[in-house]
Design a protein around this motif. Sequence first.
Motif, PDB file in Angstrom:
ATOM      1  N   CYS B  43      62.971  18.169  57.277  1.00  0.00           N
ATOM      2  CA  CYS B  43      63.684  18.003  56.010  1.00  0.00           C
ATOM      3  C   CYS B  43      62.710  17.715  54.873  1.00  0.00           C
ATOM      4  O   CYS B  43      61.701  17.018  55.056  1.00  0.00           O
ATOM      5  CB  CYS B  43      64.669  16.844  56.157  1.00  0.00           C
ATOM      6  SG  CYS B  43      65.657  16.540  54.706  1.00  0.00           S
ATOM      7  N   HIS B  45      63.168  15.886  52.419  1.00  0.00           N
ATOM      8  CA  HIS B  45      63.325  14.518  51.920  1.00  0.00           C
ATOM      9  C   HIS B  45      62.319  13.607  52.623  1.00  0.00           C
ATOM     10  O   HIS B  45      61.228  13.393  52.099  1.00  0.00           O
ATOM     11  CB  HIS B  45      64.778  14.067  52.141  1.00  0.00           C
ATOM     12  CG  HIS B  45      65.072  12.676  51.708  1.00  0.00           C
ATOM     13  ND1 HIS B  45      65.938  11.863  52.389  1.00  0.00           N
ATOM     14  CD2 HIS B  45      64.609  11.941  50.672  1.00  0.00           C
ATOM     15  CE1 HIS B  45      66.004  10.694  51.781  1.00  0.00           C
ATOM     16  NE2 HIS B  45      65.209  10.706  50.730  1.00  0.00           N
ATOM     17  N   GLN B  46      62.636  13.125  53.803  1.00  0.00           N
ATOM     18  CA  GLN B  46      61.703  12.228  54.504  1.00  0.00           C
ATOM     19  C   GLN B  46      61.275  12.782  55.853  1.00  0.00           C
ATOM     20  O   GLN B  46      60.806  12.032  56.710  1.00  0.00           O
ATOM     21  CB  GLN B  46      62.318  10.835  54.660  1.00  0.00           C
ATOM     22  CG  GLN B  46      62.453  10.075  53.343  1.00  0.00           C
ATOM     23  CD  GLN B  46      62.937   8.641  53.533  1.00  0.00           C
ATOM     24  OE1 GLN B  46      62.723   8.005  54.562  1.00  0.00           O
ATOM     25  NE2 GLN B  46      63.622   8.116  52.524  1.00  0.00           N
ATOM     26  N   GLY B  47      61.472  14.098  56.045  1.00  0.00           N
ATOM     27  CA  GLY B  47      60.975  14.715  57.271  1.00  0.00           C
ATOM     28  C   GLY B  47      61.932  14.650  58.447  1.00  0.00           C
ATOM     29  O   GLY B  47      61.521  14.855  59.596  1.00  0.00           O
ATOM     30  N   GLY B  48      63.182  14.380  58.210  1.00  0.00           N
ATOM     31  CA  GLY B  48      64.176  14.304  59.293  1.00  0.00           C
ATOM     32  C   GLY B  48      64.444  15.674  59.911  1.00  0.00           C
ATOM     33  O   GLY B  48      63.989  16.701  59.398  1.00  0.00           O
ATOM     34  N   CYS B  83      71.130  17.590  56.921  1.00  0.00           N
ATOM     35  CA  CYS B  83      70.179  16.754  57.653  1.00  0.00           C
ATOM     36  C   CYS B  83      70.884  15.447  58.042  1.00  0.00           C
ATOM     37  O   CYS B  83      71.469  14.777  57.186  1.00  0.00           O
ATOM     38  CB  CYS B  83      68.952  16.456  56.793  1.00  0.00           C
ATOM     39  SG  CYS B  83      67.798  15.345  57.628  1.00  0.00           S
ATOM     40  N   TRP B  85      69.763  12.564  58.842  1.00  0.00           N
ATOM     41  CA  TRP B  85      69.186  11.266  58.473  1.00  0.00           C
ATOM     42  C   TRP B  85      69.874  10.681  57.232  1.00  0.00           C
ATOM     43  O   TRP B  85      70.295   9.535  57.236  1.00  0.00           O
ATOM     44  CB  TRP B  85      67.677  11.400  58.233  1.00  0.00           C
ATOM     45  CG  TRP B  85      66.852  11.304  59.486  1.00  0.00           C
ATOM     46  CD1 TRP B  85      67.304  11.322  60.778  1.00  0.00           C
ATOM     47  CD2 TRP B  85      65.426  11.177  59.556  1.00  0.00           C
ATOM     48  NE1 TRP B  85      66.239  11.222  61.652  1.00  0.00           N
ATOM     49  CE2 TRP B  85      65.085  11.126  60.936  1.00  0.00           C
ATOM     50  CE3 TRP B  85      64.396  11.115  58.612  1.00  0.00           C
ATOM     51  CZ2 TRP B  85      63.749  11.002  61.371  1.00  0.00           C
ATOM     52  CZ3 TRP B  85      63.093  10.998  59.052  1.00  0.00           C
ATOM     53  CH2 TRP B  85      62.773  10.935  60.413  1.00  0.00           C
ATOM     54  N   HIS B  86      69.938  11.435  56.142  1.00  0.00           N
ATOM     55  CA  HIS B  86      70.529  10.897  54.905  1.00  0.00           C
ATOM     56  C   HIS B  86      71.489  11.857  54.213  1.00  0.00           C
ATOM     57  O   HIS B  86      71.933  11.571  53.103  1.00  0.00           O
ATOM     58  CB  HIS B  86      69.458  10.556  53.866  1.00  0.00           C
ATOM     59  CG  HIS B  86      68.277   9.810  54.387  1.00  0.00           C
ATOM     60  ND1 HIS B  86      67.139  10.433  54.816  1.00  0.00           N
ATOM     61  CD2 HIS B  86      68.062   8.492  54.519  1.00  0.00           C
ATOM     62  CE1 HIS B  86      66.252   9.518  55.203  1.00  0.00           C
ATOM     63  NE2 HIS B  86      66.783   8.335  55.047  1.00  0.00           N
ATOM     64  N   GLY B  87      71.706  13.032  54.789  1.00  0.00           N
ATOM     65  CA  GLY B  87      72.722  13.904  54.218  1.00  0.00           C
ATOM     66  C   GLY B  87      72.255  14.984  53.254  1.00  0.00           C
ATOM     67  O   GLY B  87      73.106  15.592  52.579  1.00  0.00           O
ATOM     68  N   TYR B  88      70.962  15.261  53.166  1.00  0.00           N
ATOM     69  CA  TYR B  88      70.550  16.403  52.323  1.00  0.00           C
ATOM     70  C   TYR B  88      71.248  17.654  52.856  1.00  0.00           C
ATOM     71  O   TYR B  88      71.223  17.913  54.064  1.00  0.00           O
ATOM     72  CB  TYR B  88      69.026  16.613  52.378  1.00  0.00           C
ATOM     73  CG  TYR B  88      68.238  15.899  51.295  1.00  0.00           C
ATOM     74  CD1 TYR B  88      68.571  14.617  50.880  1.00  0.00           C
ATOM     75  CD2 TYR B  88      67.131  16.518  50.703  1.00  0.00           C
ATOM     76  CE1 TYR B  88      67.833  13.977  49.896  1.00  0.00           C
ATOM     77  CE2 TYR B  88      66.383  15.876  49.715  1.00  0.00           C
ATOM     78  CZ  TYR B  88      66.738  14.605  49.322  1.00  0.00           C
ATOM     79  OH  TYR B  88      66.003  13.969  48.356  1.00  0.00           O
TER      80      TYR B  88
END
Lengths: 413, 121
Positions: B43, B45-48, B83, B85-88
């Motif tokens: 991802c 964002h933070q690599g999820g 994703c 992890w946080h919903g991207y």
Amino acid sequence: MDLIADRGRRVTVDELNTSKLLAHAAEQARDRKYEDMLIVDCDAHHYENENFNEILPFIENDVLRQLTMSGRAKGRHSIVPGQVGYQDMGGRVTRYPLRMTEKTDPAGKLRDVQLGERWMDAMGVDYSCLFPTGMLNVGLHPQKEMEVELCWAYNRWLTEVVLPENHGRFYTQLALPLSDAEASLRQVEMFGGRKGVTGFMVTTVRTLPVHDNSLMKVYRAIEERGLSLAFHSGPNWGEPVFKGLNRFLSVHALGFSFYNILHCTNWVINGMGERFPKLPVIWIESGLAWIPFLMQRLDHEYMMRPSEAPLLKKKPSDYMRDMFYSTQPMEIQDMEALECTFRMMNAETQLMYASDYPHWDFDLPSTIYDLPFLSEKAKHNILGGNAARTFKLEPRNEAQKANLIKYGNYTAG
Amino acid sequence: MAEQFVGRLSEFTDGSRQIVKIGNTEVGVFRHEGEFFAYSNYCLHQGGPACEGLTIAKVEEMLREDKTSMGLFFSEKDMNFVCPWHGYEYDMKTGECISDRKLKLKRFNVVQKGEDVYVVA
Ligand code: FES
């Protein structure tokens, strides 16, 4: 397992295994050699509501204990004030709907401890400050005596059952029943010396004035013991000013900052920094963007109205720079704005990394480690050094010890 | 360019997905409306694990002529993958992050050889 998507469509996703879900976090930890760096997560959570059967028996009052346990057994009522909210984003953040599918060893440590160690190990975190989830709303409880009892029961269970199972990798700042100053003081006296207790926490979803005279003895007792005081924020769609908001995004974005802005303003303007200069104060889970905002607003007004804040010997922003802040949820959309925020708050010595895991907007250590404008020292300090210094946490290997000494954060020796 | 075997065509029902490891990286392969789409599983964002979560139709808000809102609807044509992890949310057909379309997941080609499906990396 199937999750429900649009129009009832079923989507198959793997069962939850925290270590597998966070496999990419573990890759980051390996690539960045986190094992050499003490990493402290100053805000992580568990779902204490799933343990109420073990917590509620610690309620002292016979009648209130029977009242909560009896109603709960039949699933009739909730114990802590609940809120409307959509943390799981309709199942998009899969660890919410899948949480109960995660397998733990029934003969092993407490489930919450096993789960906590999975995410800490994956992220490369050495220590986590464990906070509750639903109990963050305890300040909204309409009954003062129930707020007192719930904090008491949770604090006993956490310190007597949970922390001892985790060999010191969880530490905590225990929930204070702030609506009752006498009861808060009793809990500081009772629990303040227990292993793993580094301080106390005010759940800030409440409007009680934190500078009330009745509370001075509580803060003094915490300061005298060399402990810390945290303010942990949250959202509240029921707050009158937020009732006009129509999306959870909006309530969440404003609420977390709003309550800490409210209480930090009272704390600073009433000269609490002068009254308790040795008390470490930490503002948790409001992001960082509010800090330069509040510094500028309070300084601007104070310059014209110093007679309304006569205890202050310096500007409000100077008192704010004496306090600590947790990183998460760090607004990282404009790197220059973030760099300015770090400068304004003296992040190198005042900022502490927090994950907020397993909540939906958690941050990994890489959110700090990868920032292009930070020095090595600042990275070490923010990721763990500032917390190690404040909470007197020991390094877990020789490389971590060498780095703590190198950056002036080693206090255990 | 190496070709990595992903699976048999019959294993891919519509709406299904597989994650394949190619060297040091991971690729998510989706079958959506008869087509294959393959993207990096990291991802932006933070690599999820960007491709391992829910697939869900894009949410739209419809307005009337007078600019009043008719409320929220699931799109009839656009599908996103999310994703976990946080919903991207990412557009299934382009790999663009729907909240900032300048952010785009690396895309991989998928080729079919008879019954076999390969990712080209
Ligand atoms: S890492 Fe994918 S949404 Fe954050």
